[in-house]
Design an enzyme around this catalytic site. Sequence first.
Site, short mmCIF file in Angstrom:
data_model
loop_
_atom_site.label_atom_id
_atom_site.label_comp_id
_atom_site.label_asym_id
_atom_site.label_seq_id
_atom_site.Cartn_x
_atom_site.Cartn_y
_atom_site.Cartn_z
N HIS A 436 127.84 56.04 117.81
CA HIS A 436 128.00 54.63 118.16
C HIS A 436 126.72 53.82 117.91
CE1 HIS A 436 130.18 51.31 119.57
NE2 HIS A 436 130.84 51.87 120.58
N ASP A 440 130.80 51.18 114.92
CA ASP A 440 131.54 50.57 116.03
C ASP A 440 132.96 51.14 116.09
OD1 ASP A 440 129.38 48.95 116.74
OD2 ASP A 440 129.95 47.43 115.28
#
Length: 463
Positions: A436, A440
Amino acid sequence: MIDVVMPQMGESIVEGTLTKWLKKSGDKVERDEPLFEISTDKVDTEIPSPAAGTLGEILVEEGATVGINTIVGRINDGASAAPAATAPAPVQAAPPAQPPAPPAPPQAPPPPQPAAQPPKQETTPIAEISHEEQGGPLSPLVRKLAREYNIELKQVRGTGAGGRVTKQDVENYISAQAQKTVQGPAPVQAQPQEPPPPPALSQPQPPPPQQETAVTYKPQQQQDYAPIARAEKPGTRVEPMSIMRQKIAEHMIFSKRTSAHVTTVHKTDFTKIAKLRDKHKAAFLERYGFALTFLPFVLRATAVALRQYPILNASIEGTNILYHNDINLGIAVALENGLIVPVIRQSDEKNIVGLQRSIADLANRARSRQLKPDEVTGGTFSITNFGSFGSVFATPVINQPQVAILGVGTVEKQPVVIDDAIAIRSIAYLALTFDHRLIDGALADQFTGKVKQLIETWSEEIM
């Protein structure tokens, strides 16, 4: 004599563990005959003899970890016997050079120079560089740990080849410092409070109660830590981890510490591929000599999706993103004592037959310990097929320095609602774990959705 050295098993490997000698001193060996076994965090394999002859001496014992290019043994070949006889001649010529040795005393003055070095230690960068030069090259992992924990490497005692600092040395240093912070705060804080009070004569009285609290605090800590001693229970067996298991554990912890792991799961219909596979699997096995599985279809769909979403085929270096032009897919292979991830290079250039052949070949050679060093390095994206053991879905761990890994669950028939009617379909779950820090959730779902679409609407021919 021919030197036998510890090979470099990949661009990021700086050391290896010699796990077993396959020959004893005095044994005859042929060129390319397996000589010893090594284990690294990338591969567990046999190393062949560089020449034919007799194993003269063993310099590194089994279980020792040494740096790359370290001489671990020597092979005596017939051709090197003559040069060995002539070698002593230059040694005899050396005595005349010994007379200049007396001038050595005048060199005694330099010793005072070390006194000038302490001020240089005030600058951390210089201390680290000098330590690094003396102990040899430091691995990227050692440098990273030193930065994360703000450690001056000159304070760490190196146990590697030539005094080089290894990851284990850094971790031991961190553990030692952690214990000091747990056990030392009470007495250490009590002492520094004594120097400041000297200006006031009335203040020396408070320290005694503080010392009393420190004295009472120590036995409490000792009582807390006393039960740590392991009690042998009947029926309990203690067995040390294998070298490979230790390396896997280190790699997994490092990955969890490095990447921000998030997993997204997509339910995928494999019915079209299942029917196509059932139709051709007998002829496929007869023609090519290996079975047709679901995995090459997933690899093919993944390679196509990576071309559309290249950021999942990238890696992170500091604050930079490295986009890899080649798509080199790593496939996780389960071994008896661990796990290894061989790499299929240029996966996007292979069809189903080529991918299945590579999968079968790498898996077989991985289990027989015949993989080459360059076959376990250079991966840009990994795929793990935990469905082969019946798992529905899982949350795989990213294979560093990659930024994503795709897990494939078992393909099984399930009732599914299609156009308001119940139908039986072959369903599997695709679990994408992504970093992450770079990727995304929306982008991860778009990529996994593309893989799903390619599988559900498969149009390529198999044979």
